[in-house]
Design an enzyme around this catalytic site. Structure first.
Site, PDB file in Angstrom:
ATOM      1  N   ASP A  38      26.012   5.224  20.995  1.00  0.00           N
ATOM      2  CA  ASP A  38      25.542   4.672  22.258  1.00  0.00           C
ATOM      3  C   ASP A  38      26.625   4.956  23.293  1.00  0.00           C
ATOM      4  O   ASP A  38      27.786   5.201  22.958  1.00  0.00           O
ATOM      5  CB  ASP A  38      25.269   3.163  22.115  1.00  0.00           C
ATOM      6  CG  ASP A  38      24.409   2.650  23.278  1.00  0.00           C
ATOM      7  OD1 ASP A  38      24.053   1.473  23.259  1.00  0.00           O
ATOM      8  OD2 ASP A  38      24.109   3.447  24.198  1.00  0.00           O
ATOM      9  N   ASP A  80      17.485   0.771  16.086  1.00  0.00           N
ATOM     10  CA  ASP A  80      18.789   0.306  15.580  1.00  0.00           C
ATOM     11  C   ASP A  80      18.959  -1.159  15.941  1.00  0.00           C
ATOM     12  O   ASP A  80      18.400  -1.617  16.961  1.00  0.00           O
ATOM     13  CB  ASP A  80      19.931   1.101  16.229  1.00  0.00           C
ATOM     14  CG  ASP A  80      20.365   0.446  17.542  1.00  0.00           C
ATOM     15  OD1 ASP A  80      19.674   0.665  18.557  1.00  0.00           O
ATOM     16  OD2 ASP A  80      21.352  -0.340  17.532  1.00  0.00           O
ATOM     17  N   CYS A 134      12.353  -7.105  -4.659  1.00  0.00           N
ATOM     18  CA  CYS A 134      13.287  -6.094  -4.165  1.00  0.00           C
ATOM     19  C   CYS A 134      13.906  -5.301  -5.311  1.00  0.00           C
ATOM     20  O   CYS A 134      14.298  -5.881  -6.332  1.00  0.00           O
ATOM     21  CB  CYS A 134      14.396  -6.770  -3.344  1.00  0.00           C
ATOM     22  SG  CYS A 134      15.592  -5.596  -2.657  1.00  0.00           S
ATOM     23  N   CYS A 189      16.675  -3.460  -4.999  1.00  0.00           N
ATOM     24  CA  CYS A 189      18.079  -3.087  -4.752  1.00  0.00           C
ATOM     25  C   CYS A 189      18.973  -3.619  -5.858  1.00  0.00           C
ATOM     26  O   CYS A 189      18.614  -4.576  -6.581  1.00  0.00           O
ATOM     27  CB  CYS A 189      18.523  -3.589  -3.380  1.00  0.00           C
ATOM     28  SG  CYS A 189      19.177  -5.255  -3.302  1.00  0.00           S
ATOM     29  N   CYS A 223      19.641  -7.413  -5.984  1.00  0.00           N
ATOM     30  CA  CYS A 223      18.547  -8.248  -6.516  1.00  0.00           C
ATOM     31  C   CYS A 223      18.322  -8.010  -8.013  1.00  0.00           C
ATOM     32  O   CYS A 223      17.770  -8.857  -8.708  1.00  0.00           O
ATOM     33  CB  CYS A 223      17.268  -7.985  -5.741  1.00  0.00           C
ATOM     34  SG  CYS A 223      17.410  -8.533  -4.034  1.00  0.00           S
ATOM     35  N   HIS A 250      21.789  -5.930   0.744  1.00  0.00           N
ATOM     36  CA  HIS A 250      20.365  -6.257   0.541  1.00  0.00           C
ATOM     37  C   HIS A 250      19.578  -6.160   1.844  1.00  0.00           C
ATOM     38  O   HIS A 250      18.484  -5.599   1.900  1.00  0.00           O
ATOM     39  CB  HIS A 250      20.198  -7.654  -0.058  1.00  0.00           C
ATOM     40  CG  HIS A 250      18.792  -8.128   0.063  1.00  0.00           C
ATOM     41  ND1 HIS A 250      17.779  -7.703  -0.771  1.00  0.00           N
ATOM     42  CD2 HIS A 250      18.210  -8.927   1.000  1.00  0.00           C
ATOM     43  CE1 HIS A 250      16.633  -8.238  -0.379  1.00  0.00           C
ATOM     44  NE2 HIS A 250      16.858  -8.982   0.703  1.00  0.00           N
TER      45      HIS A 250
HETATM   46  C1  LIG Z   1      18.391  -8.588  18.681  1.00  0.00           C
HETATM   47  C2  LIG Z   1      19.857  -8.945  18.501  1.00  0.00           C
HETATM   48  C3  LIG Z   1      20.209  -9.602  17.180  1.00  0.00           C
HETATM   49  O1  LIG Z   1      20.624  -7.764  18.602  1.00  0.00           O
HETATM   50  C4  LIG Z   1      21.810  -8.143  19.224  1.00  0.00           C
HETATM   51  C5  LIG Z   1      21.498  -9.352  20.074  1.00  0.00           C
HETATM   52  C6  LIG Z   1      21.316  -9.040  21.512  1.00  0.00           C
HETATM   53  O2  LIG Z   1      20.654  -7.800  21.659  1.00  0.00           O
HETATM   54  C7  LIG Z   1      21.378  -6.675  21.182  1.00  0.00           C
HETATM   55  C8  LIG Z   1      20.341  -5.648  20.820  1.00  0.00           C
HETATM   56  N1  LIG Z   1      19.570  -5.262  22.010  1.00  0.00           N
HETATM   57  C9  LIG Z   1      19.853  -4.152  22.694  1.00  0.00           C
HETATM   58  N2  LIG Z   1      19.186  -3.788  23.819  1.00  0.00           N
HETATM   59  C10 LIG Z   1      19.780  -2.666  24.272  1.00  0.00           C
HETATM   60  C11 LIG Z   1      19.551  -1.914  25.430  1.00  0.00           C
HETATM   61  C12 LIG Z   1      20.367  -0.790  25.698  1.00  0.00           C
HETATM   62  C13 LIG Z   1      20.222  -0.018  26.907  1.00  0.00           C
HETATM   63  O3  LIG Z   1      19.354  -0.278  27.767  1.00  0.00           O
HETATM   64  N3  LIG Z   1      21.080   1.013  27.118  1.00  0.00           N
HETATM   65  C14 LIG Z   1      22.034   1.361  26.204  1.00  0.00           C
HETATM   66  N4  LIG Z   1      22.853   2.413  26.464  1.00  0.00           N
HETATM   67  N5  LIG Z   1      22.187   0.678  25.037  1.00  0.00           N
HETATM   68  C15 LIG Z   1      21.379  -0.412  24.781  1.00  0.00           C
HETATM   69  C16 LIG Z   1      21.591  -1.175  23.598  1.00  0.00           C
HETATM   70  C17 LIG Z   1      20.802  -2.304  23.360  1.00  0.00           C
HETATM   71  N6  LIG Z   1      20.817  -3.257  22.364  1.00  0.00           N
HETATM   72  O4  LIG Z   1      22.273  -6.146  22.135  1.00  0.00           O
HETATM   73  C18 LIG Z   1      23.587  -6.543  21.787  1.00  0.00           C
HETATM   74  C19 LIG Z   1      24.097  -7.439  22.889  1.00  0.00           C
HETATM   75  C20 LIG Z   1      24.441  -5.324  21.482  1.00  0.00           C
HETATM   76  O5  LIG Z   1      23.500  -7.280  20.582  1.00  0.00           O
HETATM   77  C21 LIG Z   1      22.278  -6.977  20.024  1.00  0.00           C
HETATM   78  O6  LIG Z   1      20.251  -9.828  19.563  1.00  0.00           O
HETATM   79 ZN   LIG Z   2      17.566  -6.739  -2.652  1.00  0.00          ZN
END
Ligand SMILES: CC1(C)O[C@@H]2[C@@H](CO[C@@]3(CNc4nc5cc6c(=O)[nH]c(N)nc6cc5[nH]4)OC(C)(C)O[C@@H]23)O1
Ligand SMILES: [Zn+2]
Length: 375
Positions: A95, A269, A307, A309, A312, A338
């Site tokens: 990223d 991801d 599962c 894995c 498990c 897991h």
């Molecule tokens: C869901 C869960 C558990 O994932 C956690 C936490 C808060 O949400 C996450 C995941 N959401 C997320 N949205 C994104 C949007 C962009 C984006 O618009 N541009 C670029 N370059 N990279 C991105 C990476 C991203 N990750 O973002 C951080 C703050 C990295 O922690 C993650 O809640």
């Molecule tokens: Zn498992």
């Protein structure tokens, strides 16, 4: 010039419109839809590359912002690049840092040039630009690099979002101009625009006109309700070319992965599976299981009886609960292994359901068993 990364469409699910594909990279091919384990600091926390290969991980994610600050991209370049540095010979996506600046550090100031902010650990004043993000990712040598973008806070006004989308499009052009190794590393554009349909369309059209080898949908999984995310996907993916990979950033819960695949997303991801594992929460076919709960003290069944894995097949809830309660690292290795295996297996089932033209039926069955319908 042949692009470094290409998408091969295998088939489209007749029932859902989801697509089965393969992504070919200089470090191997992976099938899609795929979930990418997150290895922010050049390690998928607590797990070894060999363990990731056991679960057929074909690509992992790492972060420009974090590796720039620590250990520094110059050291990784000197080591021969990130693959060599971390002993991972399959695909890596990095990223670009824009989002991490916004999610990690305070005192941020965004200008046309780039973003001024403080190092979230030392407080030192820093600056990151599209050119800087390209230099760092070229040094890391990731197979897929992300453009430097602004992920505005959610919610944001239409006016703010419009000016942000236009700047992100200008930054995307600067990224393409600054990218030194397009023959070895594919640069993906990131579509922004919040929940505004015409801004998502404008962002997608701006980026598609620059002909990137792949496109991410950003600005989601930032606190918006799931139906908002699904609506944004419904009106954004049609503007993206069908012969290129589509990557939904930051998504990793089982329901969102299935709903995203149904809407034509190929790559996902999220830190979710490994983050919740480190506080003893596991994803199982019957829903979430908080293994540190007292009720598992004498429960000698596996985390998930469905599962396959090795965790498990070998260890009990009682043992893993004991380790997690004692803050034993081995406990978090077991829950992390897991959880990633669970999502890798879920995506394998999603790919099989697409092959069998029955992804909507699979969604029904999975949601029922996992308990989403009760949510
Ligand atoms: C869901 C869960 C558990 O994932 C956690 C936490 C808060 O949400 C996450 C995941 N959401 C997320 N949205 C994104 C949007 C962009 C984006 O618009 N541009 C670029 N370059 N990279 C991105 C990476 C991203 N990750 O973002 C951080 C703050 C990295 O922690 C993650 O809640
Ligand atoms: Zn498992």
């Amino acid at each position: 010039m042949k692009p470094a990364v290409t998408y091969e469409h295998i088939k489209t699910c007749k029932q859902s419109g989801a697509r089965l594909g393969k992504v070919h990279t200089p470090h191997g091919t992976f099938e899609t839809p795929v979930f990418m384990p997150v290895g922010t600091l050049a390690t998928v926390k607590t797990l070894s590359p060999e363990e990731l290969k056991e679960m057929d991980a074909g690509i992992i994610l790492s972060n420009t912002y974090h590796l720039w600050l620590r250990p520094g991209h110059d050291i990784i370049k000197e080591a021969g690049g990130l693959h060599k540095f971390m002993n991972w010979d399959r695909a890596i996506l990095t990223d670009s840092g824009g989002f991490q600046v916004f999610s990690l550090s305070d005192l941020r100031k965004i200008t046309e040039e780039g973003v001024h902010f403080r190092n979230h650990m030392s407080g030192e004043k820093l600056f990151l630009s599209p050119e800087g993000a390209m230099e760092i990712q070229n040094a890391l040598g990731s197979d897929i690099m992300m453009a430097f973008d602004e992920c505005p806070p959610y919610p944001a006004s239409f006016e703010y979002m419009k000016s942000s989308v236009e700047r992100t499009s200008r930054w995307a052009e600067r990224c393409l101009a600054a990218h030194k190794r397009p023959e070895d590393q594919a640069l993906f554009g990131i579509v922004q625009g919040g929940e505004y349909e015409d801004l998502r369309k404008q962002s997608a059209q701006d980026l598609v006109s620059l002909d990137f080898p792949g496109y991410a949908i950003g600005g989601l999984s930032v606190g918006e309700p799931k139906d908002v995310m699904n609506r944004v996907l419904d009106f954004t993916t049609p503007w993206l070319p069908a012969d290129k990979p589509r990557y939904l950033m930051g998504v990793g819960s089982p329901d969102s992965l299935i709903d995203g695949a149904i809407r034509g997303i190929d790559m996902f991801d999220c830190v979710l599976p490994t983050r919740i594992a480190r506080n003893g929460t596991c994803m199982t076919s019957e829903g979430r299981l908080v293994v540190r709960n007292a009720k598992y003290a004498r429960d000698f069944r596996p985390l998930d009886e469905n599962c396959s894995c090795h965790v498990c097949q070998t260890y009990s809830r009682a043992y893993i609960r004991h380790l997690v309660k004692a803050n034993e690292t081995f406990g978090f290795r077991l829950t992390s292994y897991h959880n990633l295996h669970f999502l890798a297996n879920l995506m394998k089932q999603v790919r099989q359901a697409i092959m069998d033209d029955r992804l909507l039926d699979f969604k029904e069955e999975f949601f029922e068993q996992y308990g989403f319908n009760k949510e």
